[in-house]
Design a protein around this motif. Structure first.
Motif, mmCIF file in Angstrom:
data_model
loop_
_atom_site.group_PDB
_atom_site.id
_atom_site.type_symbol
_atom_site.label_atom_id
_atom_site.label_comp_id
_atom_site.label_asym_id
_atom_site.label_seq_id
_atom_site.Cartn_x
_atom_site.Cartn_y
_atom_site.Cartn_z
ATOM 1 N N ARG A 1 -39.124 18.204 -34.884
ATOM 2 C CA ARG A 1 -39.609 19.363 -35.448
ATOM 3 C C ARG A 1 -40.085 20.500 -34.653
ATOM 4 O O ARG A 1 -39.775 21.719 -35.225
ATOM 5 C CB ARG A 1 -40.965 18.659 -36.233
ATOM 6 N N ASN A 2 -40.539 20.689 -33.632
ATOM 7 C CA ASN A 2 -41.110 21.479 -32.759
ATOM 8 C C ASN A 2 -39.956 22.207 -31.835
ATOM 9 O O ASN A 2 -39.774 23.309 -31.946
ATOM 10 C CB ASN A 2 -42.215 20.965 -31.826
ATOM 11 N N ASN A 3 -39.237 21.384 -31.234
ATOM 12 C CA ASN A 3 -38.273 21.916 -30.325
ATOM 13 C C ASN A 3 -36.868 22.282 -30.804
ATOM 14 O O ASN A 3 -36.285 23.061 -30.613
ATOM 15 C CB ASN A 3 -38.002 20.843 -28.949
ATOM 16 N N PHE A 4 -36.523 21.459 -31.952
ATOM 17 C CA PHE A 4 -35.336 21.803 -32.521
ATOM 18 C C PHE A 4 -35.239 22.546 -33.892
ATOM 19 O O PHE A 4 -34.421 22.653 -34.763
ATOM 20 C CB PHE A 4 -34.506 20.413 -32.646
ATOM 21 N N LYS A 5 -36.576 22.723 -34.457
ATOM 22 C CA LYS A 5 -37.097 23.378 -35.748
ATOM 23 C C LYS A 5 -36.479 22.708 -36.793
ATOM 24 O O LYS A 5 -35.827 23.407 -37.921
ATOM 25 C CB LYS A 5 -36.556 24.738 -35.569
ATOM 26 N N SER A 6 -36.274 21.420 -36.592
ATOM 27 C CA SER A 6 -35.554 20.554 -37.817
ATOM 28 C C SER A 6 -36.428 20.586 -38.990
ATOM 29 O O SER A 6 -37.491 20.023 -38.948
ATOM 30 C CB SER A 6 -35.231 18.975 -37.331
#
Length: 222
Positions: free
Chosen positions: A87-92
């Protein structure tokens, strides 16, 4: 108080609280290097070096993490580190399904690390082997992070489990296996595992990742 724990955790491990689990034994919530982490007796479960290992694995995939149409299956929730990374690092924005056999681990993920189910996150209290055996769903990414302290369930290395992973992946999907090599016996076991995986997948292997972790990244090409 949390600020002080965070500050002093750069000097030493600061214990916060412990949980007892039938499945996982003693589980510890600690502060280390300014972060709250989840540890077992002998290793880190989430948000320490394990988080770095999983981040490296995700960076080496060629998957579009951003698309809402993507689906991710996580076998072994831990403290939910990989969910936060996606969610946070890869904006998935992918839909994530996490399978965890230990209800205490699920409680810890919820209460300690704010891993809260919603329309894009489903957490299922189930045995990973049984879930794979019976599910009819297909996924673009499967992350296998199954540990009991430093031990990996024996079924992970068997042909039947590999077959179910292959069947559950979409074509061109990626399966990530996080394993350990602690001794010569593990080395031999993991080499046999690699050989089995290569019969079904395109395989990348990364040994000695942050010491003992052996990352295996596979892609279903047929």
């Amino acid at each position: 108080m949390s600020f002080l724990k965070k500050y002093f955790s750069y000097l030493n491990v600061i214990p916060v609280r412990t949980y007892e689990s039938v499945h996982s034994g003693r589980l510890e919530i600690n502060w280390l290097n300014g972060k709250k982490i989840l540890d077992t007796k002998n290793t880190n479960y989430s948000y320490g070096n394990l988080g770095k290992v999983l981040k490296k694995a995700l960076k080496h995939t060629e998957t579009d993490f951003i698309s809402k149409d993507q689906s991710v299956l996580i076998l072994g929730l831990g403290g939910g580190d990989v969910i936060k990374q996606l969610r946070n690092n890869f904006k998935s924005q992918a839909h994530i399904t996490a399978i965890e056999i230990d209800p205490v681990i699920i409680e810890i993920a919820f209460n300690e690390f704010d891993i809260i189910p919603n329309s894009q996150l489903e957490i299922i209290n189930n045995d990973a082997y049984l879930f794979l055996k019976y599910t009819q769903e297909k996924y673009d990414i499967i992350i296998v992070d199954l540990f009991n302290d430093t031990q990996i369930p024996e079924f992970v290395f068997q042909n039947e489990f590999i077959k179910r992973i292959h069947q559950t992946l979409n074509l061109n999907g990626t399966a990530i296996f996080n394993t350990f090599i602690l001794n010569d016996t593990d080395e031999i076991k993991n080499q046999k595992f690699l050989n089995r995986l290569q019969n079904s997948f395109l395989v990348q292997s990364f040994k000695k990742v942050y010491s003992h972790n052996h990352l295996i990244i596979t892609q279903k090409t047929r």
